[in-house]
Design a protein around this motif. Structure first.
Motif, mmCIF file in Angstrom:
data_model
loop_
_atom_site.group_PDB
_atom_site.id
_atom_site.type_symbol
_atom_site.label_atom_id
_atom_site.label_comp_id
_atom_site.label_asym_id
_atom_site.label_seq_id
_atom_site.Cartn_x
_atom_site.Cartn_y
_atom_site.Cartn_z
ATOM 1 N N ASP A 103 -22.689 36.718 -51.919
ATOM 2 C CA ASP A 103 -23.090 36.945 -50.349
ATOM 3 C C ASP A 103 -22.432 35.841 -49.481
ATOM 4 O O ASP A 103 -22.414 34.539 -50.360
ATOM 5 N N GLU A 104 -22.354 35.881 -48.340
ATOM 6 C CA GLU A 104 -22.026 34.774 -47.484
ATOM 7 C C GLU A 104 -22.885 33.370 -47.603
ATOM 8 O O GLU A 104 -22.186 32.316 -47.618
ATOM 9 N N CYS A 105 -24.032 33.817 -47.410
ATOM 10 C CA CYS A 105 -24.975 32.461 -47.465
ATOM 11 C C CYS A 105 -24.874 31.855 -48.947
ATOM 12 O O CYS A 105 -24.980 30.432 -48.884
ATOM 13 N N THR A 106 -24.313 32.397 -49.978
ATOM 14 C CA THR A 106 -24.125 31.737 -51.167
ATOM 15 C C THR A 106 -22.973 30.981 -51.242
ATOM 16 O O THR A 106 -22.913 29.842 -51.399
ATOM 17 N N THR A 107 -21.934 31.610 -50.802
ATOM 18 C CA THR A 107 -20.637 31.089 -50.833
ATOM 19 C C THR A 107 -20.378 29.791 -49.765
ATOM 20 O O THR A 107 -19.836 28.802 -50.054
ATOM 21 N N LYS A 108 -21.156 29.878 -48.768
ATOM 22 C CA LYS A 108 -21.167 29.013 -47.736
ATOM 23 C C LYS A 108 -22.394 27.762 -48.037
ATOM 24 O O LYS A 108 -22.498 26.971 -47.230
ATOM 25 N N LYS A 109 -23.099 28.174 -49.021
ATOM 26 C CA LYS A 109 -24.321 27.390 -49.190
ATOM 27 C C LYS A 109 -25.137 27.077 -48.182
ATOM 28 O O LYS A 109 -25.525 25.878 -47.837
ATOM 29 N N SER A 110 -25.458 27.914 -47.227
ATOM 30 C CA SER A 110 -26.167 27.793 -45.996
ATOM 31 C C SER A 110 -27.506 28.125 -46.161
ATOM 32 O O SER A 110 -28.376 28.012 -45.517
ATOM 33 N N ARG A 111 -27.981 28.763 -47.549
ATOM 34 C CA ARG A 111 -29.122 29.262 -47.776
ATOM 35 C C ARG A 111 -29.350 28.886 -49.334
ATOM 36 O O ARG A 111 -28.540 29.456 -50.070
ATOM 37 N N ILE A 112 -29.990 27.624 -49.750
ATOM 38 C CA ILE A 112 -29.985 27.033 -50.987
ATOM 39 C C ILE A 112 -31.170 27.422 -51.691
ATOM 40 O O ILE A 112 -31.393 27.008 -52.733
ATOM 41 N N SER A 113 -32.014 28.392 -51.325
ATOM 42 C CA SER A 113 -33.477 28.633 -52.285
ATOM 43 C C SER A 113 -32.947 29.553 -53.344
ATOM 44 O O SER A 113 -33.652 29.375 -54.156
ATOM 45 N N TYR A 114 -31.840 30.475 -53.052
ATOM 46 C CA TYR A 114 -31.482 31.113 -54.235
ATOM 47 C C TYR A 114 -29.953 31.511 -54.052
ATOM 48 O O TYR A 114 -29.586 31.367 -52.950
ATOM 49 N N ALA A 115 -29.355 31.788 -55.011
ATOM 50 C CA ALA A 115 -27.826 32.319 -55.010
ATOM 51 C C ALA A 115 -27.983 33.842 -55.394
ATOM 52 O O ALA A 115 -28.808 34.500 -56.139
ATOM 53 N N ARG A 116 -27.095 34.533 -54.450
ATOM 54 C CA ARG A 116 -27.255 35.918 -54.591
ATOM 55 C C ARG A 116 -25.860 36.525 -54.822
ATOM 56 O O ARG A 116 -24.881 36.170 -54.033
ATOM 57 N N ILE A 117 -25.754 37.321 -55.845
ATOM 58 C CA ILE A 117 -24.446 37.851 -56.394
ATOM 59 C C ILE A 117 -24.551 39.466 -56.649
ATOM 60 O O ILE A 117 -25.409 39.849 -57.345
ATOM 61 N N LEU A 118 -23.393 40.032 -56.399
ATOM 62 C CA LEU A 118 -23.131 41.179 -56.774
ATOM 63 C C LEU A 118 -22.596 41.580 -58.082
ATOM 64 O O LEU A 118 -21.429 40.916 -58.188
ATOM 65 N N VAL A 119 -23.139 42.120 -59.106
ATOM 66 C CA VAL A 119 -22.632 42.285 -60.300
ATOM 67 C C VAL A 119 -22.344 43.576 -60.832
ATOM 68 O O VAL A 119 -23.479 44.447 -60.535
ATOM 69 N N GLU A 120 -21.200 43.977 -61.516
ATOM 70 C CA GLU A 120 -21.317 45.255 -62.207
ATOM 71 C C GLU A 120 -22.203 45.239 -63.545
ATOM 72 O O GLU A 120 -21.397 44.548 -64.451
ATOM 73 N N ALA A 121 -23.385 45.833 -63.705
ATOM 74 C CA ALA A 121 -23.925 45.664 -64.818
ATOM 75 C C ALA A 121 -24.117 47.041 -65.703
ATOM 76 O O ALA A 121 -24.241 48.033 -64.949
ATOM 77 N N ASN A 122 -24.072 46.841 -66.835
ATOM 78 C CA ASN A 122 -24.250 48.142 -67.746
ATOM 79 C C ASN A 122 -25.935 48.393 -67.931
ATOM 80 O O ASN A 122 -26.556 47.698 -68.608
ATOM 81 N N VAL A 123 -26.041 49.338 -67.050
ATOM 82 C CA VAL A 123 -27.626 49.739 -67.215
ATOM 83 C C VAL A 123 -28.086 50.505 -68.251
ATOM 84 O O VAL A 123 -29.440 50.682 -68.253
ATOM 85 N N THR A 124 -27.402 50.815 -69.475
ATOM 86 C CA THR A 124 -27.858 51.386 -70.778
ATOM 87 C C THR A 124 -28.410 50.216 -71.703
ATOM 88 O O THR A 124 -29.044 50.792 -72.474
ATOM 89 N N LYS A 125 -28.353 49.102 -71.077
ATOM 90 C CA LYS A 125 -28.920 47.837 -72.039
ATOM 91 C C LYS A 125 -29.793 47.284 -71.239
ATOM 92 O O LYS A 125 -29.885 47.411 -69.877
ATOM 93 N N LYS A 126 -30.817 46.487 -71.804
ATOM 94 C CA LYS A 126 -31.846 45.912 -71.103
ATOM 95 C C LYS A 126 -31.252 44.803 -70.372
ATOM 96 O O LYS A 126 -30.230 43.970 -70.946
ATOM 97 N N LEU A 127 -31.712 44.590 -69.128
ATOM 98 C CA LEU A 127 -31.141 43.429 -68.125
ATOM 99 C C LEU A 127 -32.016 42.308 -68.289
ATOM 100 O O LEU A 127 -33.276 42.444 -68.083
ATOM 101 N N PRO A 128 -31.420 41.311 -68.538
ATOM 102 C CA PRO A 128 -32.215 39.983 -68.663
ATOM 103 C C PRO A 128 -32.888 39.514 -67.498
ATOM 104 O O PRO A 128 -32.447 39.666 -66.372
ATOM 105 N N THR A 129 -34.270 39.006 -67.752
ATOM 106 C CA THR A 129 -34.877 38.111 -66.392
ATOM 107 C C THR A 129 -34.787 36.917 -66.374
ATOM 108 O O THR A 129 -35.064 36.120 -65.387
#
Length: 181
Positions: A103-129
């Motif tokens: 997201d824009e805040c992550t790429t510009k580092k304007s919000r540094i409390s967390y990084a937010r990314i869109l990933v294409e994930a295989n939902v048939t497998k357990k998603l790590p936490t």
């Protein structure tokens, strides 16, 4: 659907919609910019249920297409500043799935409390936490992974949105309670 699209996607030209009898829609956007604006903007829901958006590819066969890999927004809360580089974020996201977009805040580092990314994930497998990382000093630490939404996946009928095993368990419990009464 057309009313929802006109309202929710009002910042772009309204795409042409094509309905498939299986419940899929294909949206044809006027420009790549419109497509990216909608695809990468965020999670959309209709009546509290998430709308799963995927970009069309030439080898897409709607009859054979089985949604195993879907776009999910993930966040890395309290990510150390030394991990905010594009390559590092891409590597971290690759542990979950195929990185698509930050997201824009992550790429510009304007919000540094967390990084937010869109990933294409295989939902048939357990998603790590959590991810285990090793720093250059050889120190190991756990990095938390949060999902804006995680789909429920049914391993019996191989569909997203319910769990046959869970439903069977609930039905058995209801039957048991009925017999006790």
């Amino acid at each position: 659907m057309e009313k929802y699209i006109a309202h929710a996607w009002s910042r772009v030209s309204i795409p042409d919609l094509y309905l498939h009898e299986e419940g899929y829609y294909i949206a044809k956007f006027d420009t790549i910019g419109d497509l990216k604006d909608i695809l990468y903007r965020g999670q959309y829901t209709i009546n509290g249920r998430p709308m799963i958006l995927k970009q069309w590819t030439p080898d897409f066969d709607i009859k054979a297409e089985f949604l195993m890999e879907i776009p999910l927004w993930i966040t890395f809360p309290n990510l150390p500043m030394s991990y905010w580089g594009n390559k590092t974020l891409s590597k971290l996201s690759s542990a979950i799935g195929k990185p698509l977009f930050a997201d824009e805040c992550t790429t510009k580092k304007s919000r540094i409390s967390y990084a937010r990314i869109l990933v294409e994930a295989n939902v048939t497998k357990k998603l790590p936490t959590k991810l285990t990382l090793q720093e250059p000093s050889w120190r190991m630490f756990q990095l938390q992974v949060e999902y804006e939404w995680k789909p429920q996946y049914c391993i019996d009928c191989m569909k997203i949105g319910h769990g046959c095993i869970l439903e069977k368990r609930v039905n058995k419990e209801d039957q048991y309670r009925g017999r006790q009464k």
